[in-house]
Motif scaffolding. Structure first.
Motif, mmCIF file in Angstrom:
data_model
loop_
_atom_site.group_PDB
_atom_site.id
_atom_site.type_symbol
_atom_site.label_atom_id
_atom_site.label_comp_id
_atom_site.label_asym_id
_atom_site.label_seq_id
_atom_site.Cartn_x
_atom_site.Cartn_y
_atom_site.Cartn_z
ATOM 1 N N ARG A 1 5.731 -7.255 -9.387
ATOM 2 C CA ARG A 1 5.104 -7.681 -7.965
ATOM 3 C C ARG A 1 6.027 -7.419 -6.105
ATOM 4 O O ARG A 1 5.395 -6.906 -5.453
ATOM 5 C CB ARG A 1 5.440 -9.095 -8.083
ATOM 6 N N ASP A 2 7.487 -7.396 -6.132
ATOM 7 C CA ASP A 2 7.777 -6.880 -5.180
ATOM 8 C C ASP A 2 7.310 -5.690 -4.566
ATOM 9 O O ASP A 2 7.619 -5.754 -3.493
ATOM 10 C CB ASP A 2 9.409 -7.285 -5.472
ATOM 11 N N ASN A 3 7.590 -4.530 -5.737
ATOM 12 C CA ASN A 3 6.967 -3.238 -4.798
ATOM 13 C C ASN A 3 6.167 -2.948 -4.909
ATOM 14 O O ASN A 3 6.085 -1.937 -3.377
ATOM 15 C CB ASN A 3 7.156 -2.360 -6.628
ATOM 16 N N ARG A 4 5.487 -4.014 -5.255
ATOM 17 C CA ARG A 4 3.693 -3.579 -4.344
ATOM 18 C C ARG A 4 3.444 -4.154 -3.422
ATOM 19 O O ARG A 4 3.406 -3.728 -2.778
ATOM 20 C CB ARG A 4 2.748 -4.586 -5.595
ATOM 21 N N LYS A 5 4.250 -5.112 -2.510
ATOM 22 C CA LYS A 5 4.673 -5.661 -1.449
ATOM 23 C C LYS A 5 5.452 -4.943 -0.699
ATOM 24 O O LYS A 5 4.425 -4.608 0.370
ATOM 25 C CB LYS A 5 5.214 -7.386 -1.504
ATOM 26 N N ARG A 6 6.161 -4.466 -0.967
ATOM 27 C CA ARG A 6 7.055 -3.578 -0.210
ATOM 28 C C ARG A 6 6.507 -1.717 -0.405
ATOM 29 O O ARG A 6 6.372 -1.741 1.062
ATOM 30 C CB ARG A 6 8.407 -3.182 -1.183
ATOM 31 N N ASP A 7 5.826 -1.698 -0.788
ATOM 32 C CA ASP A 7 5.006 -0.805 -0.748
ATOM 33 C C ASP A 7 3.476 -0.904 0.241
ATOM 34 O O ASP A 7 3.139 0.462 0.873
ATOM 35 C CB ASP A 7 3.911 -0.154 -2.074
ATOM 36 N N LEU A 8 3.188 -2.221 0.365
ATOM 37 C CA LEU A 8 2.057 -2.897 1.237
ATOM 38 C C LEU A 8 2.448 -1.979 2.326
ATOM 39 O O LEU A 8 2.211 -1.772 3.268
ATOM 40 C CB LEU A 8 1.333 -3.834 1.142
ATOM 41 N N LEU A 9 3.561 -3.429 2.935
ATOM 42 C CA LEU A 9 4.382 -3.127 4.176
ATOM 43 C C LEU A 9 4.769 -1.761 4.439
ATOM 44 O O LEU A 9 4.783 -1.764 5.775
ATOM 45 C CB LEU A 9 5.475 -3.786 4.452
ATOM 46 N N LYS A 10 5.001 -1.144 3.571
ATOM 47 C CA LYS A 10 5.462 0.690 3.703
ATOM 48 C C LYS A 10 3.577 1.838 4.529
ATOM 49 O O LYS A 10 4.296 2.317 4.915
ATOM 50 C CB LYS A 10 6.209 1.621 2.530
ATOM 51 N N SER A 11 2.598 1.125 3.514
ATOM 52 C CA SER A 11 1.968 2.177 4.544
ATOM 53 C C SER A 11 1.350 1.888 5.506
ATOM 54 O O SER A 11 0.164 1.897 6.328
ATOM 55 C CB SER A 11 0.726 1.555 2.976
ATOM 56 N N TRP A 12 1.778 0.203 5.422
ATOM 57 C CA TRP A 12 1.213 -0.232 7.485
ATOM 58 C C TRP A 12 2.097 0.539 8.317
ATOM 59 O O TRP A 12 2.074 0.291 9.732
ATOM 60 C CB TRP A 12 1.964 -1.711 7.340
ATOM 61 N N LEU A 13 3.759 0.702 8.576
ATOM 62 C CA LEU A 13 4.273 1.578 9.593
ATOM 63 C C LEU A 13 3.480 2.344 10.021
ATOM 64 O O LEU A 13 2.658 3.539 9.463
ATOM 65 C CB LEU A 13 5.880 1.894 8.313
ATOM 66 N N ASN A 14 3.420 2.680 11.393
ATOM 67 C CA ASN A 14 3.308 3.288 12.375
ATOM 68 C C ASN A 14 2.197 3.564 12.119
ATOM 69 O O ASN A 14 1.535 4.081 13.107
ATOM 70 C CB ASN A 14 4.269 5.097 11.982
ATOM 71 N N ARG A 15 0.628 2.441 11.949
ATOM 72 C CA ARG A 15 0.162 1.963 12.227
ATOM 73 C C ARG A 15 -0.733 0.846 13.571
ATOM 74 O O ARG A 15 0.513 0.099 13.455
ATOM 75 C CB ARG A 15 -0.771 1.584 10.993
ATOM 76 N N MET A 16 -1.873 1.462 13.709
ATOM 77 C CA MET A 16 -2.496 0.374 15.226
ATOM 78 C C MET A 16 -2.236 -0.524 14.828
ATOM 79 O O MET A 16 -3.538 -1.088 13.757
ATOM 80 C CB MET A 16 -2.688 1.496 16.306
ATOM 81 N N PHE A 17 -2.004 -1.982 15.094
ATOM 82 C CA PHE A 17 -2.415 -3.333 14.962
ATOM 83 C C PHE A 17 -2.479 -4.403 16.055
ATOM 84 O O PHE A 17 -1.812 -4.138 16.701
ATOM 85 C CB PHE A 17 -1.008 -3.703 14.051
ATOM 86 N N ARG A 18 -3.027 -4.813 15.425
ATOM 87 C CA ARG A 18 -3.953 -6.079 17.051
ATOM 88 C C ARG A 18 -3.296 -7.089 16.375
ATOM 89 O O ARG A 18 -3.839 -7.794 15.376
ATOM 90 C CB ARG A 18 -5.678 -6.095 17.306
#
Length: 142
Positions: free
Chosen positions: A59-76
């Motif tokens: 479960r923690d790895n899935r959450k960590r992977d989700l956060l990694k996928s957000w890196l350097n993406r544009m957020f509002r």
């Protein structure tokens, strides 16, 4: 059944139907408890704990992977005071604070832009976060 004197002077019961090894094992085992049953129960408990640890890690790895996928993406990010910040996601922490780089501030949708640079937004002031799909790829990060 015969009673014989052991070498140390204590009496021992010898059963000619059982070999010496079986008799020794009976002496070592407690009367009411079966040691094999205890070992199996202990192993099942350890196995259950290992499965729980594995589930948590997964479960923690899935959450960590989700956060990694957000890196350097544009957020509002919309804040409680009405401001809108747009920038590239850098990191977050346990308190839900978010760091954006190359961030700009808008007072309202379609309002005037003010460049801020690197900003840390306290989690308690965040109303909503959304990814800006049209600006998914930054010229700075490829």
């Amino acid at each position: 059944m015969e009673i014989s004197e052991a070498e140390n002077g204590k009496s021992a019961i010898i059963d000619p139907e059982k070999n010496v090894l079986e008799q020794a094992l009976e002496k070592m085992q407690p009367n009411d408890e079966d040691s094999e049953t205890e070992e199996v129960t202990l192993d099942e408990t350890e196995l259950a704990k290992a499965r729980e640890r594995e589930r948590i890690l997964c479960r923690d790895n899935r959450k960590r992977d989700l956060l990694k996928s957000w890196l350097n993406r544009m957020f509002r990010i919309k804040m409680t005071d009405g401001r809108i910040l747009m920038g590239f996601f850098v990191c977050t922490d346990a308190d839900a604070n978010v760091v954006l780089q190359l961030a700009s501030e808008y007072t309202e949708i379609g309002g005037e832009e003010r460049y801020l640079g690197l900003v840390m937004i306290p989690g308690r002031y965040i109303v909503s976060i959304e990814e800006r799909i049209e600006n998914l790829y930054s010229p700075w990060f490829g």
